[in-house]
Design a protein around this motif. Structure first.
Motif, PDB file in Angstrom:
ATOM      1  N   ILE A 186      -5.696  -9.289  -9.353  1.00 61.42           N
ATOM      2  CA  ILE A 186      -4.821 -10.258  -8.682  1.00 61.42           C
ATOM      3  C   ILE A 186      -5.517 -10.814  -7.437  1.00 61.42           C
ATOM      4  O   ILE A 186      -5.497 -12.014  -7.173  1.00 61.42           O
ATOM      5  CB  ILE A 186      -3.470  -9.611  -8.308  1.00 61.42           C
ATOM      6  N   LEU A 187      -6.139  -9.926  -6.690  1.00 62.28           N
ATOM      7  CA  LEU A 187      -6.819 -10.328  -5.453  1.00 62.28           C
ATOM      8  C   LEU A 187      -7.874 -11.393  -5.731  1.00 62.28           C
ATOM      9  O   LEU A 187      -8.018 -12.366  -4.970  1.00 62.28           O
ATOM     10  CB  LEU A 187      -7.446  -9.093  -4.807  1.00 62.28           C
ATOM     11  N   ARG A 188      -8.593 -11.242  -6.811  1.00 66.45           N
ATOM     12  CA  ARG A 188      -9.695 -12.154  -7.107  1.00 66.45           C
ATOM     13  C   ARG A 188      -9.243 -13.461  -7.747  1.00 66.45           C
ATOM     14  O   ARG A 188     -10.076 -14.314  -8.063  1.00 66.45           O
ATOM     15  CB  ARG A 188     -10.731 -11.432  -7.970  1.00 66.45           C
ATOM     16  N   THR A 189      -7.942 -13.626  -7.952  1.00 71.82           N
ATOM     17  CA  THR A 189      -7.434 -14.948  -8.357  1.00 71.82           C
ATOM     18  C   THR A 189      -7.300 -15.863  -7.146  1.00 71.82           C
ATOM     19  O   THR A 189      -7.114 -17.075  -7.303  1.00 71.82           O
ATOM     20  CB  THR A 189      -6.057 -14.824  -9.047  1.00 71.82           C
ATOM     21  N   LEU A 190      -7.377 -15.298  -5.941  1.00 73.17           N
ATOM     22  CA  LEU A 190      -7.223 -16.069  -4.710  1.00 73.17           C
ATOM     23  C   LEU A 190      -8.591 -16.536  -4.204  1.00 73.17           C
ATOM     24  O   LEU A 190      -9.629 -15.934  -4.506  1.00 73.17           O
ATOM     25  CB  LEU A 190      -6.534 -15.223  -3.638  1.00 73.17           C
ATOM     26  N   SER A 191      -8.572 -17.598  -3.445  1.00 70.85           N
ATOM     27  CA  SER A 191      -9.818 -18.104  -2.864  1.00 70.85           C
ATOM     28  C   SER A 191     -10.344 -17.135  -1.812  1.00 70.85           C
ATOM     29  O   SER A 191      -9.611 -16.269  -1.312  1.00 70.85           O
ATOM     30  CB  SER A 191      -9.581 -19.473  -2.233  1.00 70.85           C
ATOM     31  N   LYS A 192     -11.604 -17.292  -1.468  1.00 64.96           N
ATOM     32  CA  LYS A 192     -12.215 -16.414  -0.471  1.00 64.96           C
ATOM     33  C   LYS A 192     -11.486 -16.513   0.863  1.00 64.96           C
ATOM     34  O   LYS A 192     -11.247 -15.507   1.547  1.00 64.96           O
ATOM     35  CB  LYS A 192     -13.686 -16.777  -0.304  1.00 64.96           C
ATOM     36  N   GLU A 193     -11.099 -17.736   1.244  1.00 66.30           N
ATOM     37  CA  GLU A 193     -10.388 -17.943   2.503  1.00 66.30           C
ATOM     38  C   GLU A 193      -9.037 -17.240   2.498  1.00 66.30           C
ATOM     39  O   GLU A 193      -8.648 -16.617   3.500  1.00 66.30           O
ATOM     40  CB  GLU A 193     -10.191 -19.440   2.763  1.00 66.30           C
ATOM     41  N   GLN A 194      -8.322 -17.330   1.366  1.00 68.72           N
ATOM     42  CA  GLN A 194      -7.014 -16.664   1.276  1.00 68.72           C
ATOM     43  C   GLN A 194      -7.162 -15.156   1.321  1.00 68.72           C
ATOM     44  O   GLN A 194      -6.376 -14.456   1.969  1.00 68.72           O
ATOM     45  CB  GLN A 194      -6.309 -17.096  -0.018  1.00 68.72           C
ATOM     46  N   ARG A 195      -8.166 -14.623   0.629  1.00 64.36           N
ATOM     47  CA  ARG A 195      -8.384 -13.174   0.631  1.00 64.36           C
ATOM     48  C   ARG A 195      -8.685 -12.679   2.044  1.00 64.36           C
ATOM     49  O   ARG A 195      -8.149 -11.663   2.481  1.00 64.36           O
ATOM     50  CB  ARG A 195      -9.526 -12.800  -0.315  1.00 64.36           C
ATOM     51  N   GLU A 196      -9.550 -13.398   2.743  1.00 63.10           N
ATOM     52  CA  GLU A 196      -9.941 -12.959   4.083  1.00 63.10           C
ATOM     53  C   GLU A 196      -8.787 -13.035   5.069  1.00 63.10           C
ATOM     54  O   GLU A 196      -8.738 -12.258   6.029  1.00 63.10           O
ATOM     55  CB  GLU A 196     -11.123 -13.799   4.573  1.00 63.10           C
ATOM     56  N   LYS A 197      -7.851 -13.951   4.803  1.00 64.95           N
ATOM     57  CA  LYS A 197      -6.707 -14.081   5.705  1.00 64.95           C
ATOM     58  C   LYS A 197      -5.760 -12.893   5.573  1.00 64.95           C
ATOM     59  O   LYS A 197      -5.203 -12.413   6.581  1.00 64.95           O
ATOM     60  CB  LYS A 197      -5.959 -15.386   5.412  1.00 64.95           C
ATOM     61  N   TYR A 198      -5.540 -12.445   4.348  1.00 63.27           N
ATOM     62  CA  TYR A 198      -4.547 -11.398   4.113  1.00 63.27           C
ATOM     63  C   TYR A 198      -5.155 -10.026   3.802  1.00 63.27           C
ATOM     64  O   TYR A 198      -4.484  -9.006   3.894  1.00 63.27           O
ATOM     65  CB  TYR A 198      -3.635 -11.793   2.942  1.00 63.27           C
ATOM     66  N   PHE A 199      -6.411 -10.012   3.380  1.00 61.97           N
ATOM     67  CA  PHE A 199      -7.011  -8.785   2.865  1.00 61.97           C
ATOM     68  C   PHE A 199      -8.485  -8.797   3.244  1.00 61.97           C
ATOM     69  O   PHE A 199      -9.296  -9.471   2.609  1.00 61.97           O
ATOM     70  CB  PHE A 199      -6.854  -8.746   1.333  1.00 61.97           C
ATOM     71  N   THR A 200      -8.853  -8.058   4.274  1.00 61.98           N
ATOM     72  CA  THR A 200     -10.210  -8.127   4.812  1.00 61.98           C
ATOM     73  C   THR A 200     -11.238  -7.642   3.789  1.00 61.98           C
ATOM     74  O   THR A 200     -10.908  -6.941   2.819  1.00 61.98           O
ATOM     75  CB  THR A 200     -10.321  -7.250   6.070  1.00 61.98           C
ATOM     76  N   SER A 201     -12.486  -8.010   4.020  1.00 57.09           N
ATOM     77  CA  SER A 201     -13.566  -7.594   3.125  1.00 57.09           C
ATOM     78  C   SER A 201     -13.719  -6.073   3.137  1.00 57.09           C
ATOM     79  O   SER A 201     -14.093  -5.468   2.128  1.00 57.09           O
ATOM     80  CB  SER A 201     -14.878  -8.267   3.547  1.00 57.09           C
ATOM     81  N   GLU A 202     -13.396  -5.442   4.295  1.00 61.89           N
ATOM     82  CA  GLU A 202     -13.453  -3.975   4.371  1.00 61.89           C
ATOM     83  C   GLU A 202     -12.416  -3.347   3.442  1.00 61.89           C
ATOM     84  O   GLU A 202     -12.692  -2.351   2.757  1.00 61.89           O
ATOM     85  CB  GLU A 202     -13.219  -3.493   5.817  1.00 61.89           C
ATOM     86  N   LYS A 203     -11.212  -3.933   3.437  1.00 58.94           N
ATOM     87  CA  LYS A 203     -10.170  -3.418   2.546  1.00 58.94           C
ATOM     88  C   LYS A 203     -10.557  -3.619   1.073  1.00 58.94           C
ATOM     89  O   LYS A 203     -10.283  -2.765   0.225  1.00 58.94           O
ATOM     90  CB  LYS A 203      -8.840  -4.122   2.829  1.00 58.94           C
ATOM     91  N   GLU A 204     -11.168  -4.753   0.777  1.00 62.44           N
ATOM     92  CA  GLU A 204     -11.584  -5.014  -0.603  1.00 62.44           C
ATOM     93  C   GLU A 204     -12.648  -4.007  -1.030  1.00 62.44           C
ATOM     94  O   GLU A 204     -12.624  -3.497  -2.162  1.00 62.44           O
ATOM     95  CB  GLU A 204     -12.115  -6.440  -0.729  1.00 62.44           C
ATOM     96  N   ALA A 205     -13.595  -3.720  -0.115  1.00 63.10           N
ATOM     97  CA  ALA A 205     -14.623  -2.721  -0.417  1.00 63.10           C
ATOM     98  C   ALA A 205     -13.996  -1.348  -0.634  1.00 63.10           C
ATOM     99  O   ALA A 205     -14.416  -0.581  -1.521  1.00 63.10           O
ATOM    100  CB  ALA A 205     -15.643  -2.675   0.724  1.00 63.10           C
ATOM    101  N   GLU A 206     -12.971  -1.024   0.159  1.00 64.05           N
ATOM    102  CA  GLU A 206     -12.265   0.244   0.009  1.00 64.05           C
ATOM    103  C   GLU A 206     -11.558   0.313  -1.338  1.00 64.05           C
ATOM    104  O   GLU A 206     -11.538   1.359  -2.008  1.00 64.05           O
ATOM    105  CB  GLU A 206     -11.249   0.406   1.147  1.00 64.05           C
ATOM    106  N   LEU A 207     -10.973  -0.813  -1.771  1.00 67.54           N
ATOM    107  CA  LEU A 207     -10.297  -0.869  -3.065  1.00 67.54           C
ATOM    108  C   LEU A 207     -11.296  -0.632  -4.196  1.00 67.54           C
ATOM    109  O   LEU A 207     -11.013   0.121  -5.140  1.00 67.54           O
ATOM    110  CB  LEU A 207      -9.603  -2.227  -3.236  1.00 67.54           C
TER     111      LEU A 207
END
Length: 598
Positions: free
Chosen positions: A283-304
């Motif tokens: 689901i996260l990767r259906t969003l644009s990079k800008e949208q992901r960074e706004k709501y879900f930091t790259s650190e959180k994505e790496a943790e996921l």
């Protein structure tokens, strides 16, 4: 009774002395069951013929498919079925048109009007208006809420077709008032009603308030992240489809991500957690990079991603001995409610209707999607080992330049894998709980089973006793006996059906001896799928003779199963599958006698 002319007066007389034809009923199939069990001895020949016609009308199923409105209640592998609207003659349609104003049972009246509109009177909007008025007046708090979803959906479809905006809007406001003024009780009712509004683009002016409610409901479901995720998904769809607000859509998609993560963190199983973490990332990767960074930091994505790897590693160790634990109380309640307290015939009928047979097309689509979602693993060769270490199946890696379908060995193996998961869930959550209820409430006798098997033209006369004893053993939880009796008879059944279609089922050996081909050879013949259809054909092949699946016919024939293995979930499912196979034809034969279905 063929030459009897039906009259309105006879219908009124019949209705006056038949209680179930008055007032309302919770579901049309309940009315159908009551009509079928009426004592006809007190009715005249004309009344009996009217009763037969009404029984046929009430046996038709209303689907949720916009392209196929009606379907038969029962279908058999050889093309037999119960009634559909196309079966009614012009005289029968004219009769139900005449009696329509006098029909007291509201659901029956709506169904009669719908059939008339569907079959013959497309230009007369009076008929769909009857249907719309009745269906859209059904209350939301009814015990049959989820069954009534089809009726509300049908009413809205008809309102859309005849441009009856007033009725649609009145229904929409009723839904909106109900949702806003009723205490949320942590179930899916509100979700389904709001979803219905979105599908027909109703309550657009209230979209802002509806979205807020959806988010609030999702937030209240603290211990049910599965349902919370569905409420957030519906909020995102309203934001995107109705409001065209991509920013809100992204915000609610992120809420779905967190719902899946929370569910994964609650799971005690690495396998289950891995699935939910992967859904969150997808689901996260259906969003644009800008949208992901706004709501879900790259650190959180790496943790996921790290958690996906860890849960994946935990999954490997769990595969040795699965210890799943999940709550199936709602599923069991639904099943037992449809069997508990019913007479023996109804209980057995509903037992065969726990799940429909496997949809080949849907299974193929799911397998292809799985392959596409895991392309790296699909590239490598696949080897299946038997419990004794033998290689029992091999397939090369998938060539993605070729069309993906069931003919592809990699796709087929995934279809078998998904089918085996279906068997496990079906047996544990449906078949065994339902069987326990039947055994507690009814004394199933061999004579009962014999009568059912005798009505099936799939079972040769000289095999009825064997097949009936195999089915009877299952009702005594003796699945070892049922498996050894039924599995060989499935092969014989397939052989007989092919021979009846003049298909050669034997082969000539090099020594000039003619031998009967085995089941694995018979199911590969083109006529096999034509006779049994893709759905039933797949189950027979996957369950009984595919080396990647349970392979029951081969394992029974060669004595490869231990006592414990003959009492496992596949043996239980084999027994239920065989019972369903003959019962569908039994039920169709009984209906044929009443409905003159050929």
């Amino acid at each position: 009774m063929e030459n009897i002319i039906l009259s309105r007066e006879a219908f009124i007389q019949l209705q006056d002395k038949t209680e179930c034809l008055h007032g309302d009923c919770k579901h049309l199939l309940i009315l159908n069951e009551k009509l079928r069990h009426l004592d006809n001895s007190s009715f005249s020949d004309e009344e009996q013929k009217i009763l037969e016609l009404l029984t046929r009308v009430s046996s038709i199923l209303l689907t949720d498919n916009s392209k196929k409105t009606f379907a038969p209640l029962l279908q058999t592998v050889n093309g037999g079925r119960t009634c559909v609207p196309e079966d009614f003659t012009d005289d029968e349609l004219e009769f139900i048109r005449i009696i329509l104003p006098d029909v007291a049972n509201r659901l029956l009246k709506a169904f009669v009007a719908d059939i008339l509109w569907y079959r013959k009177y497309k230009k007369d909007v009076a008929y769909p208006k009857v249907v719309i008025e009745i269906y859209l007046s059904i209350q939301f708090e009814d015990d049959y809420f989820f069954e009534n979803l089809n009726l509300w959906r049908r009413g809205l479809r008809l309102a859309s077709q005849i441009r009856d905006n007033n009725s649609a809007n009145e229904f929409a406001q009723k839904v909106y008032t109900y949702v806003t003024n009723t205490v949320f009780d942590n179930n899916a009712r509100f979700l389904k009603l709001i979803e219905l509004l979105r599908q027909f683009e109703l309550c657009k002016n209230e979209a802002e308030q509806i979205i807020e409610m959806l988010v609030q409901f999702g937030a209240q479901l603290e211990n049910n992240y599965f349902l919370a995720e569905q409420y957030y998904q519906e909020a995102s769809l309203w934001a995107m489809q109705i409001q065209k607000d991509l920013e809100k859509h992204a915000e609610f998609q992120i809420k779905r991500v967190f719902a899946y993560i929370q569910q994964a963190e609650q799971d005690n199983s690495g396998i289950s957690a891995n699935v939910h973490y992967e859904k969150a990332l997808k689901i996260l990767r259906t969003l644009s990079k800008e949208q992901r960074e706004k709501y879900f930091t790259s650190e959180k994505e790496a943790e996921l991603i790290r958690k996906i790897k860890e849960s994946g590693q935990a999954s490997i160790s769990e595969m040795k001995e699965s210890v799943f634990s999940f709550d199936i109380s709602n599923e069991i309640k639904y099943i037992t409610d449809n069997i508990k307290g019913r007479d023996k015939d109804s209980a057995l009928r509903n037992f065969t209707l726990l799940f429909g047979h496997i949809g080949f097309k849907k299974l193929e689509e799911d397998a292809i999607n799985f392959v596409k979602a895991s392309p790296l693993s699909a590239l490598f060769p696949h080897t299946v080992y038997g419990k004794d270490g033998r290689v029992i199946s091999k397939s090369s890696g998938i060539d993605f330049s070729e069309e993906l379908n069931a003919q592809n060995k990699g796709v087929w193996n995934n279809m078998i894998w998904l089918y085996m998961i279906h068997i496990s869930i079906t047996v544990q959550t449906a078949i065994l709980p339902a069987l326990q209820v039947i055994r507690c409430e009814h004394n199933i006798l061999l004579n009962d089973i014999m009568q059912i098997v005798q009505q099936s033209n799939l079972i040769p006369f000289d095999r009825i006793g064997i097949f009936a004893k195999g089915l009877m053993a299952g009702f005594s939880y003796d699945f070892t006996t049922s498996l050894h009796l039924l599995a060989p008879q499935i092969e014989n059944m397939v052989r007989q059906e092919l021979q009846n279609s003049r298909v050669r089922t034997s082969v000539i050996t090099e020594s000039g001896i003619e031998e009967e081909a085995g089941l694995s050879t018979l199911v590969e013949k083109d006529e096999f799928t034509k006779i049994f259809g893709k759905d039933w054909g797949f189950e027979i092949k996957a369950l009984f003779c595919d080396e990647s699946g349970p392979n029951l016919r081969n394992n029974v024939a060669h004595g490869l199963l231990s006592t414990q293995e003959t009492q496992n979930i596949y043996s239980v499912y084999c027994w239920w599958f065989c019972f369903k196979l003959v019962y569908v034809q039994f039920a169709n034969t009984v209906e044929s006698r009443k409905n003159h279905i050929s």
